[in-house]
Design a protein around this motif. Structure first.
Motif, PDB file in Angstrom:
ATOM      1  N   ARG A 114       0.653  -1.268  -0.324  1.00 46.41           N
ATOM      2  CA  ARG A 114      -0.047  -0.171  -0.658  1.00 46.41           C
ATOM      3  C   ARG A 114       0.954   1.310  -0.429  1.00 46.41           C
ATOM      4  O   ARG A 114       2.512   1.699   0.596  1.00 46.41           O
ATOM      5  CB  ARG A 114      -1.130   0.266   1.702  1.00 46.41           C
ATOM      6  N   GLU A 116       1.431   4.348   1.569  1.00 45.67           N
ATOM      7  CA  GLU A 116       0.685   4.721   2.575  1.00 45.67           C
ATOM      8  C   GLU A 116       1.941   6.003   2.862  1.00 45.67           C
ATOM      9  O   GLU A 116       3.665   5.417   2.375  1.00 45.67           O
ATOM     10  CB  GLU A 116       0.682   3.877   3.304  1.00 45.67           C
ATOM     11  N   GLY A 121       5.555   0.792  12.097  1.00 46.81           N
ATOM     12  CA  GLY A 121       4.184   0.098  12.087  1.00 46.81           C
ATOM     13  C   GLY A 121       3.262   0.289  10.701  1.00 46.81           C
ATOM     14  O   GLY A 121       1.900  -0.245  10.806  1.00 46.81           O
ATOM     15  N   GLN A 123       4.358   0.197   6.449  1.00 47.28           N
ATOM     16  CA  GLN A 123       5.014   0.690   5.638  1.00 47.28           C
ATOM     17  C   GLN A 123       4.337   0.345   4.159  1.00 47.28           C
ATOM     18  O   GLN A 123       2.899   0.619   4.424  1.00 47.28           O
ATOM     19  CB  GLN A 123       5.310  -0.771   5.758  1.00 47.28           C
ATOM     20  N   GLN A 128       1.721 -10.008   5.927  1.00 51.32           N
ATOM     21  CA  GLN A 128      -0.181 -10.250   6.430  1.00 51.32           C
ATOM     22  C   GLN A 128      -0.376 -11.806   6.784  1.00 51.32           C
ATOM     23  O   GLN A 128       0.589 -12.305   6.093  1.00 51.32           O
ATOM     24  CB  GLN A 128      -0.934 -10.031   6.453  1.00 51.32           C
ATOM     25  N   ARG A 257     -14.340  -0.346   9.884  1.00 52.99           N
ATOM     26  CA  ARG A 257     -13.223  -0.968   9.081  1.00 52.99           C
ATOM     27  C   ARG A 257     -13.424  -0.350   7.441  1.00 52.99           C
ATOM     28  O   ARG A 257     -14.249  -0.250   7.094  1.00 52.99           O
ATOM     29  CB  ARG A 257     -13.254  -2.265   9.529  1.00 52.99           C
ATOM     30  N   ALA A 279      -3.418  -1.559  15.361  1.00 54.61           N
ATOM     31  CA  ALA A 279      -4.602  -2.307  15.560  1.00 54.61           C
ATOM     32  C   ALA A 279      -3.335  -3.559  14.878  1.00 54.61           C
ATOM     33  O   ALA A 279      -2.780  -3.044  13.777  1.00 54.61           O
ATOM     34  CB  ALA A 279      -5.768  -1.793  14.137  1.00 54.61           C
ATOM     35  N   VAL A 280      -3.369  -4.226  15.609  1.00 55.82           N
ATOM     36  CA  VAL A 280      -2.534  -5.445  14.739  1.00 55.82           C
ATOM     37  C   VAL A 280      -3.308  -6.502  13.843  1.00 55.82           C
ATOM     38  O   VAL A 280      -2.289  -7.200  13.391  1.00 55.82           O
ATOM     39  CB  VAL A 280      -1.772  -6.490  16.169  1.00 55.82           C
ATOM     40  N   GLY A 281      -4.411  -6.444  13.651  1.00 54.93           N
ATOM     41  CA  GLY A 281      -5.010  -6.421  13.132  1.00 54.93           C
ATOM     42  C   GLY A 281      -7.080  -6.995  13.233  1.00 54.93           C
ATOM     43  O   GLY A 281      -6.919  -5.769  14.144  1.00 54.93           O
ATOM     44  N   GLY A 307      -1.645  -8.196  10.902  1.00 56.26           N
ATOM     45  CA  GLY A 307       0.308  -7.674  10.620  1.00 56.26           C
ATOM     46  C   GLY A 307       0.838  -8.236  11.691  1.00 56.26           C
ATOM     47  O   GLY A 307       1.175  -7.831  12.223  1.00 56.26           O
TER      48      GLY A 307
HETATM   49  P1  AMP Z   1      -6.366  -4.252   6.893  1.00 57.32           P
HETATM   50  O1  AMP Z   1      -5.792  -4.819   5.478  1.00 57.32           O
HETATM   51  O2  AMP Z   1      -5.953  -2.946   6.394  1.00 57.32           O
HETATM   52  O3  AMP Z   1      -7.607  -4.739   7.719  1.00 57.32           O
HETATM   53  O4  AMP Z   1      -4.956  -4.408   8.182  1.00 57.32           O
HETATM   54  C1  AMP Z   1      -4.763  -5.866   8.496  1.00 57.32           C
HETATM   55  C2  AMP Z   1      -3.343  -5.375   9.239  1.00 57.32           C
HETATM   56  O5  AMP Z   1      -2.865  -5.530   8.383  1.00 57.32           O
HETATM   57  C3  AMP Z   1      -3.456  -4.278  10.325  1.00 57.32           C
HETATM   58  O6  AMP Z   1      -4.068  -4.116  11.402  1.00 57.32           O
HETATM   59  C4  AMP Z   1      -2.214  -3.615  10.002  1.00 57.32           C
HETATM   60  O7  AMP Z   1      -1.690  -4.934  10.936  1.00 57.32           O
HETATM   61  C5  AMP Z   1      -1.371  -4.686   9.292  1.00 57.32           C
HETATM   62  N1  AMP Z   1      -1.315  -3.345   8.418  1.00 57.32           N
HETATM   63  C6  AMP Z   1      -2.193  -2.832   7.095  1.00 57.32           C
HETATM   64  N2  AMP Z   1      -1.896  -2.000   6.740  1.00 57.32           N
HETATM   65  C7  AMP Z   1      -0.425  -1.846   6.890  1.00 57.32           C
HETATM   66  C8  AMP Z   1       1.403  -1.104   6.649  1.00 57.32           C
HETATM   67  N3  AMP Z   1       0.888  -0.070   5.448  1.00 57.32           N
HETATM   68  N4  AMP Z   1       1.949  -1.200   7.464  1.00 57.32           N
HETATM   69  C9  AMP Z   1       2.272  -2.011   8.358  1.00 57.32           C
HETATM   70  N5  AMP Z   1       0.666  -2.662   8.719  1.00 57.32           N
HETATM   71  C10 AMP Z   1      -0.349  -2.653   7.918  1.00 57.32           C
END
Ligand code: AMP
Length: 419
Positions: A114, A116, A121, A123, A128, A257, A279-281, A307
């Motif tokens: 992504r 971002e 935390g 990247q 995942q 979400r 959010a770790v997951g 993550g």
């Molecule tokens: P999501 O797919 O957005 O529901 O994200 C699920 C988990 O993936 C999050 O809680 C993070 O632990 C991890 N995650 C999502 N985006 C990132 C990112 N850009 N960098 C690191 N970890 C991420």
């Protein structure tokens, strides 16, 4: 000539961090495997429409964060920003809904992308581990998946964990709610970006980080007040099952979400002591995703993704000691450089027999070899001296206690297999 550098936000994982990484990935996959979730592997890139339709045009992920490019055949491809849409695409392509034996319980692990702003935390390439249970609406499976994520994080030692959970109801419940929400939002002068997105999906107003939006959304009508009786009953069962397992739940009616596919049970695991990226997951049900992708009928599912990067960050912040996995179990030391061939032969034999073993190279001194042995994490050093080689013996030294004894070479090989 300048040395090329890696891409910002795309971290390298080297030892010993790579060991900690693997420990997290393996623990989560093992927790899933105990519940019968089988590993699947889908491509790192997909046709862009998999995510545009699956994740949703109104989301931050699709609007701003995807790595999308045209290949040489002018097809628009995207590096996967998340796992569920691709896994569902693969399941539909393999006709899983019609092949019987549902639910399909699958697990995956890998790289996601992504665009971002990189920070702790967050990247641009991250990892995942996730699970998906496809083809069931049974609330027992909601409870199972939520519990598995919780238990994986507990097993890793993340005890300061908050589980936020919400009921987003079914798509059919949304129309009436959208009217309520839009009527509420109409009262404010919203940022242009929010205005634009809420035309696509009013729920996305909850994701906005624009100044003042948090205050506006705190008073907004919430979806869980507008869901059908069936969705309410489903959610009540999920909550009951999880409470019976002793999982502390924090109901959060604001939790939507950031992905469009979520329906009914939606949840997030938050590390209490991580700041902004807590959010770790997270995950949830996605009962309409198959239809969004073009499947002619409802094919429900539920899953989550944890993550790895952020889980490791949370473990470190909590001061959790990660097990120092040893690189090898045995280190072979040659008392003199002319014994290098014998040391090589013994190391190879140990490896063939199933023990992890290593040896020093470049004609190191005895002292340097023992230092290398310590660094390898090996419990035992097997020392070959001229006299021992002639007698068909080796000296086994316990590197933790310093005890040593001389044993027959073959007996030493056999002993390490049992140990
Ligand atoms: P999501 O797919 O957005 O529901 O994200 C699920 C988990 O993936 C999050 O809680 C993070 O632990 C991890 N995650 C999502 N985006 C990132 C990112 N850009 N960098 C690191 N970890 C991420």
């Amino acid at each position: 000539m300048d040395l090329p550098r890696g891409i910002k936000g795309a971290p390298d994982w080297l030892p010993p961090d790579a060991r900690a990484f693997e420990h997290v990935e393996r623990t989560v996959l093992d927790t899933a495997a105990r519940a019968g979730y089988e590993r699947v592997r889908t491509p790192i890139f997909e046709p862009t429409e998999v995510f545009a339709r699956g994740v949703g045009e109104s989301t931050d992920v699709v609007q701003k964060e995807m790595y999308t490019f045209l290949d040489k055949g002018d097809r628009s491809l995207t590096l996967r920003p998340e796992g569920t849409a691709g896994v569902m695409r693969a399941a539909l392509e393999a006709n899983v809904p019609k092949t019987g034996g549902l639910p399909a319980k699958w697990a995956y692990a890998g790289e996601f992308f992504r665009q971002e702003r990189p920070q702790a935390g967050r990247q641009r390439q991250f990892n995942q581990v996730g699970i998906e249970a496809l083809g069931t609406e049974d609330p027992v499976v909601d409870a199972e998946t939520v519990l598995l994520g919780w238990e994986a994080l507990q097993r890793l030692g993340l005890h300061e964990l908050v589980l936020r959970i919400n009921n987003l109801g079914d798509r059919e419940d949304r129309a009436a709610y959208h009217e309520h929400l839009n009527a509420y939002l109409d009262r404010f002068d919203l940022p242009a970006e929010v205005e634009e997105r809420r035309r696509l999906n009013p729920l996305r107003a909850f994701d906005s980080k624009a100044p003042g939006m948090a205050e506006i959304m705190a008073e907004a009508p919430v979806l869980s007040d507008h869901v059908s009786e069936a969705a309410k009953a489903h959610y009540a069962q999920v909550v009951e099952l999880l409470e019976a397992e002793g999982v502390p739940l924090t109901h959060d009616p604001q939790l939507v979400r950031g992905l469009d596919y979520y329906t009914r049970t939606t949840f997030e695991y938050q590390a209490a002591n991580l700041g902004a990226q807590s959010a770790v997951g997270g995950g949830g049900r996605y009962d309409g995703l198959a239809e969004d992708l073009g499947w002619p009928e409802r094919f429900p599912g539920i899953g989550w993704a944890l993550g790895i990067d952020r889980t490791l960050l949370a473990l470190r912040t909590d001061g959790v000691e990660l097990p120092e996995t040893q690189r090898v179990a045995v280190f072979v030391v040659a008392a003199s450089t002319d014994l290098a061939p014998q040391a090589f032969a013994l190391t190879s034999e140990l490896r063939r027999a199933g023990t992890s073993a290593d040896l020093a190279c470049d004609g190191r001194s005895l002292k340097a070899q023992f230092k290398a042995a310590d660094r390898s994490g090996a419990r035992y050093a097997v020392v070959l001296g001229q006299r021992e080689v002639e007698a068909g013996e080796v000296t086994v030294r316990d590197l933790f206690t310093g005890e040593q004894r001389t044993v027959a070479r073959d007996a030493a090989v056999a002993e390490f297999l049992e140990g």
